[in-house]
Design a protein around this motif. Sequence first.
Motif, short mmCIF file in Angstrom:
data_model
loop_
_atom_site.label_atom_id
_atom_site.label_comp_id
_atom_site.label_asym_id
_atom_site.label_seq_id
_atom_site.Cartn_x
_atom_site.Cartn_y
_atom_site.Cartn_z
N TYR A 1 -10.51 12.75 -9.51
CA TYR A 1 -10.49 12.65 -8.35
C TYR A 1 -9.30 12.91 -7.02
O TYR A 1 -8.09 12.67 -7.75
N ALA A 2 -9.51 13.31 -6.02
CA ALA A 2 -8.11 12.67 -5.54
C ALA A 2 -8.30 11.36 -4.71
O ALA A 2 -9.58 11.24 -3.89
N SER A 3 -8.10 10.79 -4.39
CA SER A 3 -7.71 9.36 -4.16
C SER A 3 -6.81 9.46 -2.29
O SER A 3 -5.61 10.05 -2.18
N PRO A 4 -7.44 9.44 -1.30
CA PRO A 4 -7.37 9.25 0.18
C PRO A 4 -5.92 8.67 0.28
O PRO A 4 -5.07 9.18 1.02
N ALA A 5 -5.81 7.72 -0.34
CA ALA A 5 -4.78 6.62 -0.60
C ALA A 5 -3.42 7.26 -1.05
O ALA A 5 -1.96 6.85 -0.90
N ILE A 6 -3.78 8.26 -1.96
CA ILE A 6 -2.29 8.95 -2.31
C ILE A 6 -2.10 10.03 -1.50
O ILE A 6 -1.26 10.56 -1.66
N PHE A 7 -2.45 10.92 -1.46
CA PHE A 7 -2.90 12.17 -0.90
C PHE A 7 -2.05 11.98 0.27
O PHE A 7 -0.89 12.73 0.91
N VAL A 8 -2.40 11.50 1.14
CA VAL A 8 -1.47 10.94 2.10
C VAL A 8 -0.03 10.01 2.54
O VAL A 8 0.40 11.19 3.37
N TYR A 9 0.36 10.20 1.29
CA TYR A 9 2.32 9.74 0.96
C TYR A 9 2.03 11.26 0.55
O TYR A 9 2.64 11.29 -0.12
N THR A 10 1.77 12.39 0.43
CA THR A 10 2.28 13.88 0.19
C THR A 10 2.64 14.09 0.72
O THR A 10 3.29 15.69 1.08
N HIS B 1 -0.47 12.78 -7.21
CA HIS B 1 -2.07 13.48 -6.99
C HIS B 1 -2.64 14.02 -7.43
O HIS B 1 -3.89 14.65 -7.89
N ILE C 1 -6.19 15.25 -9.93
CA ILE C 1 -6.88 15.64 -9.49
C ILE C 1 -7.62 16.92 -10.29
O ILE C 1 -8.39 17.23 -10.81
N LYS D 1 1.13 -1.01 -0.03
CA LYS D 1 -0.13 0.00 0.03
C LYS D 1 1.20 1.26 0.40
O LYS D 1 0.31 2.16 -0.13
#
Lengths: 382, 202, 85
Positions: free
Chosen positions: B106-115, B95, B99, B54
């Motif tokens: 779309y914004a993916s939370p699973a991608i955003f958290v790794y920014t 990300h 977007i 992940k």
Amino acid sequence: MSSVFLSHNNIFSAYGPDSVSAIAQIKEGVSSLQLVEDSYLLEGPFYSSRISDDLLNEKFERLRPTENYTRLEKILIASLSDTLEKADLEIDDRVGLIVSTTKGNIDVLEKHSVFPEKRAYLAQLGKKIKEFFQFQNDAIILSNACVSGVLALAVAKRLISQKTYDHVLVVGGDLVTKFIMSGFNAFQALSPEPCRPYCKTRSGINIGEVGSSVLVTADTRQMAREAVKIMGEASCNDANHISGPSRTGEGLFRSVQAALEQSGLSIESIDYISAHGTATLFNDEMEAIAFNRANLQKTPLNSLKGYFGHTLGASGLLETLIGMHSLQKNMLFASKGFQELGVSRPLNIIKDTTSKPLRTFIKTASGFGGCNTAAIFQSAKP
Amino acid sequence: MKPSSFHIASYCRIIDNNIVKNDEVLFTEKTGDLSSFLKKAYKHMEIRYPKFFKMDTLSKLAFIAAETLLKDSVEKNTALVFSNKSSSLDTDRKHSASITDSVHPYASPAIFVYTLPNICLGEISIRHSLYSENSFFIFDEFNPRLLTDYCDSLLSTGKTEKILCGWVDVDKQEYDAFLYLIARTGVYPYTTDELTRLYRKT
Amino acid sequence: MSELKQELKEKIIEQLNLEDISVDEIANDDPLFGQGLGLDSIDALELIVMLDKDYGIKLADPKEGRKIFESINTMAAYITANRTT
């Protein structure tokens, strides 16, 4: 080991171009959060605190820039120039520069940006600030999520104690961007109203924008009236989840304990807590658990997010600066937006701004990646 | 101010499809991109940790490098002091692209958290149960002098017993990890010269 | 409905990066969170995005997700009843 102090400072915000303008409004209980309708940033209206273009450009042009700067660079330079002017410090090789930011010039990734993508590299941002003020040392960028601002102060202190530098200028800031808004929105973390930290009716965060800066120094000739001494600082990870706050408040509890231990102070001598208080359900609950574990549930506490929103990489620094002015004015600032306790453990939330003799406060912050930082500051007045 | 009693207990370098630990090649792979290389390394090292899949690439790289050094370390008071050049820009671009996607933004939370670059510190803290000091610095290049000053401060004030320190950078297909474990005992001297030597050598 | 369930399993494995799990290993009534597939809060948010993006369903209250994402069965039933695409 010699003492390290926070001294001259600046808050460049929606309230105005300096710390005094922010403090004057906070004292009156005025929030800088406003309803924003900008469908490019976010579908649907949202609350935010943003620096006006007019104010920023007016202040920045007075500094006679000779090239084009990004919005964030302008904010950081404008903030730092005020701090440097107040400090009247000669910038030699003993002066360090720390930039605290989570996303830096992330807006240059947007299609319509006039700046090259290269500007998104954080070291480039550091270089622009370094060159503007002709710092002799390269900027150190600290990017540690939402604890960056307060951790940057700890880093400055540690590097001064280590004799790397005699003085360090810390400057912090982040922008309100589509990048950030879309992400927090996907996290279901945004509040449709001005945020209400620790309140029963809280429903999430607002994102805000400030630039803030401070002189960190061991030189007692450089003391502003609001100067404070850094008594102790610590940063501990939750080792639990990369985005969800710990259910036991482990990292924050440990950070508070370790900072207290280093300070040599008792819980009774902490006059107030400047907490993180983002107003998400889980963050505020986590803090309540951690502060109760640390036996700080009776200590007056505020979150300043109701005034500025969450200003990301600047927040820990910004809120520390407000704390310094709070001590200097002997005034506890109300935790804006709070009505009725909405966490499972008792906390002594400051409901009204009140005068009280103050000497010492603890600042805490927590963020993604499970990071937590606590730092204790005491008035430098004899 | 220098805590003279510390050494570099071990180091790990991951670059050019090679994983080197203490001068010895642990794993090498002739072909393939970074993410397939890291997946193969994960399998080769017989790690069982489904969360690995992940993670974003920066966290995977940091995780594998940390795994080689912390696998046998029982000291839980181990600080993490990491640095790089590209922050989380590799994931930021993803990300940003999602977007502004012209068909389905779309914004993916699973991608955003790794920014955020420090997420990899969180991943390592979770994996090894480290409730310790974490900091992530950004420099133009590996900066052993500054890292050493900072680590010396953590060690001399007793904030930590060990430090996992170094550089972990991912930028599109370019990557470089150099992590080292600072401890009371070890084979390499703990000096900036030695760090520079080890970094250049591998 | 069984086609939708198969599709959901594939999507969950793909989008939530469940590398070591195959479609056959997910039973229709297996709990997705907790002891079952071990999904976490970020996965829950990702599933909310999936509902919106792929089936045109916007959850007014994210807390609703807890019931909807109990298992493949509950997800498929909810999507069938509410889908707009």
